[in-house]
Design an enzyme around this catalytic site. Structure first.
Site, mmCIF file in Angstrom:
data_model
loop_
_atom_site.group_PDB
_atom_site.id
_atom_site.type_symbol
_atom_site.label_atom_id
_atom_site.label_comp_id
_atom_site.label_asym_id
_atom_site.label_seq_id
_atom_site.Cartn_x
_atom_site.Cartn_y
_atom_site.Cartn_z
ATOM 1 N N SER A 55 0.837 -1.199 0.000
ATOM 2 C CA SER A 55 0.000 0.000 0.000
ATOM 3 C C SER A 55 0.875 1.253 0.000
ATOM 4 O O SER A 55 2.078 1.199 0.269
ATOM 5 C CB SER A 55 -0.919 0.012 1.215
ATOM 6 O OG SER A 55 -0.142 0.011 2.407
ATOM 7 N N THR A 90 -5.897 4.154 7.038
ATOM 8 C CA THR A 90 -7.329 3.993 7.329
ATOM 9 C C THR A 90 -7.665 4.193 8.802
ATOM 10 O O THR A 90 -8.828 4.084 9.186
ATOM 11 C CB THR A 90 -7.799 2.606 6.884
ATOM 12 O OG1 THR A 90 -6.984 1.595 7.513
ATOM 13 C CG2 THR A 90 -7.675 2.447 5.380
ATOM 14 N N ASN A 193 2.280 -11.480 12.557
ATOM 15 C CA ASN A 193 2.244 -11.237 13.997
ATOM 16 C C ASN A 193 1.462 -12.386 14.643
ATOM 17 O O ASN A 193 1.053 -13.329 13.964
ATOM 18 C CB ASN A 193 1.642 -9.862 14.322
ATOM 19 C CG ASN A 193 0.249 -9.678 13.737
ATOM 20 O OD1 ASN A 193 -0.555 -10.612 13.694
ATOM 21 N ND2 ASN A 193 -0.059 -8.476 13.277
ATOM 22 N N SER A 222 5.438 -10.404 16.674
ATOM 23 C CA SER A 222 5.015 -9.951 18.004
ATOM 24 C C SER A 222 4.034 -10.948 18.606
ATOM 25 O O SER A 222 2.972 -11.203 18.045
ATOM 26 C CB SER A 222 4.371 -8.559 17.936
ATOM 27 O OG SER A 222 3.248 -8.565 17.079
ATOM 28 N N THR A 260 4.571 -0.118 11.707
ATOM 29 C CA THR A 260 5.698 -0.834 12.305
ATOM 30 C C THR A 260 5.861 -2.241 11.725
ATOM 31 O O THR A 260 6.990 -2.718 11.563
ATOM 32 C CB THR A 260 5.540 -0.925 13.824
ATOM 33 O OG1 THR A 260 4.258 -1.493 14.141
ATOM 34 C CG2 THR A 260 5.644 0.458 14.453
ATOM 35 N N ASP A 262 5.105 -3.193 8.644
ATOM 36 C CA ASP A 262 5.681 -3.034 7.306
ATOM 37 C C ASP A 262 7.173 -2.737 7.400
ATOM 38 O O ASP A 262 7.979 -3.264 6.626
ATOM 39 C CB ASP A 262 4.976 -1.893 6.566
ATOM 40 C CG ASP A 262 3.476 -2.088 6.500
ATOM 41 O OD1 ASP A 262 3.043 -3.224 6.240
ATOM 42 O OD2 ASP A 262 2.739 -1.111 6.716
#
Length: 337
Positions: A55, A90, A193, A222, A260, A262
């Site tokens: 994006s 968004t 994640n 994460s 973060t 990306d």
């Protein structure tokens, strides 16, 4: 009198004709002298050439805006294709923009191929917004590997975070149509994640399950376990062999950021290519770089008088380029036995 008018008219006509002949000769000269474009591929890259399909936002740092600059700082040539182009991400009250469909993506690939510009060492994908776009991405992978069989495909399966399914996920996860996770088997590295890993597998033992599906490198970026934030990495160097696995403990920063994931995937691509057999070191460098950037972001907003816990923060990417290029390893990997 009549003769002088005639001579003046003829002189004017000759001057106009001479002018156009002169202009024409200049144009021809320019066309003849203009050299053909030199292919960028003629110059070898010491690191690699990355095609990044993600994006894009006009304002803020997500997707390609988070990935391209860091990879360039690490020495990579990066060609971005924007899967969407929005005014902003968004998370804002409103956004405007355009979404690229599969046919439009393929048209860009055909343009590159027509000019012999389709050699890449790496493919990076993030936001995939539609079924047609997903299917075209799979075609792109096949096309790039037909040109460079050693292509490394790093996939960030953008599905959501903290239990919330994001709209980007419909390109990877399409349960209503009975689709499988088609990207997983063709990826070289996957960087989900915790939420995405659970969606992709349904189990906590995500790394081993994802290895079996295809990728040799898996980094769950994460995982929240009992209030502690962990990164889990797994590298299966040979099929059928147990993977080398590790974890990195990461202190939680009391703030919410965009872009973060990306950025983390881009850093993992960059450093894992420099240390292909040491995924743990690549992860140490990536985590240390990202955390330094996030600390700077919080400090800058705090100094400006903002409450960092009241809204999501745009990361301070440009201001952190030294931490991206030359990170100090402050977070070490613990090897699982």
């Amino acid at each position: 009198m009549v003769e002088s008018v005639f001579i003046g008219s003829r002189l004017k006509s000759e001057l106009i004709q001479s002018f156009f002949v002169f202009r024409s000769r200049r144009s021809i000269k320019k066309l003849v002298m203009a050299p053909p474009p030199v292919l960028a591929l003629a110059l070898p890259s010491g690191t690699g050439r990355v095609l990044s399909i993600q994006s894009h936002t006009v304002q803020g740092y997500v997707g390609n805006k988070s990935a391209v600059f860091p990879l360039q700082l690490l020495g990579y040539d990066v060609d971005p294709i924007n899967s969407v182009q929005f005014s902003n991400h968004t998370g804002y009250p409103t956004f405007k923009g355009q979404v690229l469909n599969g046919d439009q993506l393929w048209e860009l690939i055909e343009g590159l191929e027509a000019n012999n510009l389709l050699y890449y060492t790496h493919l990076l994908t993030g936001y995939i917004g539609s079924v047609s776009f997903l299917n075209t991405v799979l075609k792109v992978v096949d096309k790039l590997r037909s040109i460079n069989p050693n292509l490394t495909y790093v996939c960030d399966p953008v599905l959501g975070d903290e239990g919330k399914l994001c709209c980007a996920g419909i390109g990877i996860c399409i349960p209503r149509e009975g689709e499988n996770y088609k990207v997983v088997p063709v990826a070289s590295m996957l960087t989900p994640n915790q939420f995405e890993a659970e969606l992709l597998t349904g189990f906590r033992e995500a790394c081993n399950i994802l290895h079996a599906a295809g990728p040799s490198k898996v980094v769950i970026t994460s995982i929240n376990i009992d209030g502690n934030l962990l990164l889990i990495g797994s590298h299966q160097k040979e099929k059928g062999q147990p993977p080398a696995q590790f974890r990195i403990s990461i202190p939680k920063i009391p703030a919410y950021f965009t872009g973060t994931g990306d950025l983390m995937t881009a850093l993992l691509l960059g450093w894992s290519n420099k240390y292909p057999d040491n995924l743990d070191k690549a992860a140490e460098l990536s985590v240390s770089s990202l955390q330094a950037l996030l600390v700077r972001t919080v400090n800058d907003y705090t100094r400006a008088g903002h409450d960092c816990q009241s809204s999501s923060l745009e990361i301070r990417l440009i201001q952190s380029q030294d931490d991206i290029r030359n990170p100090e390893i402050t977070y070490k990997a613990e090897i699982y036995n």
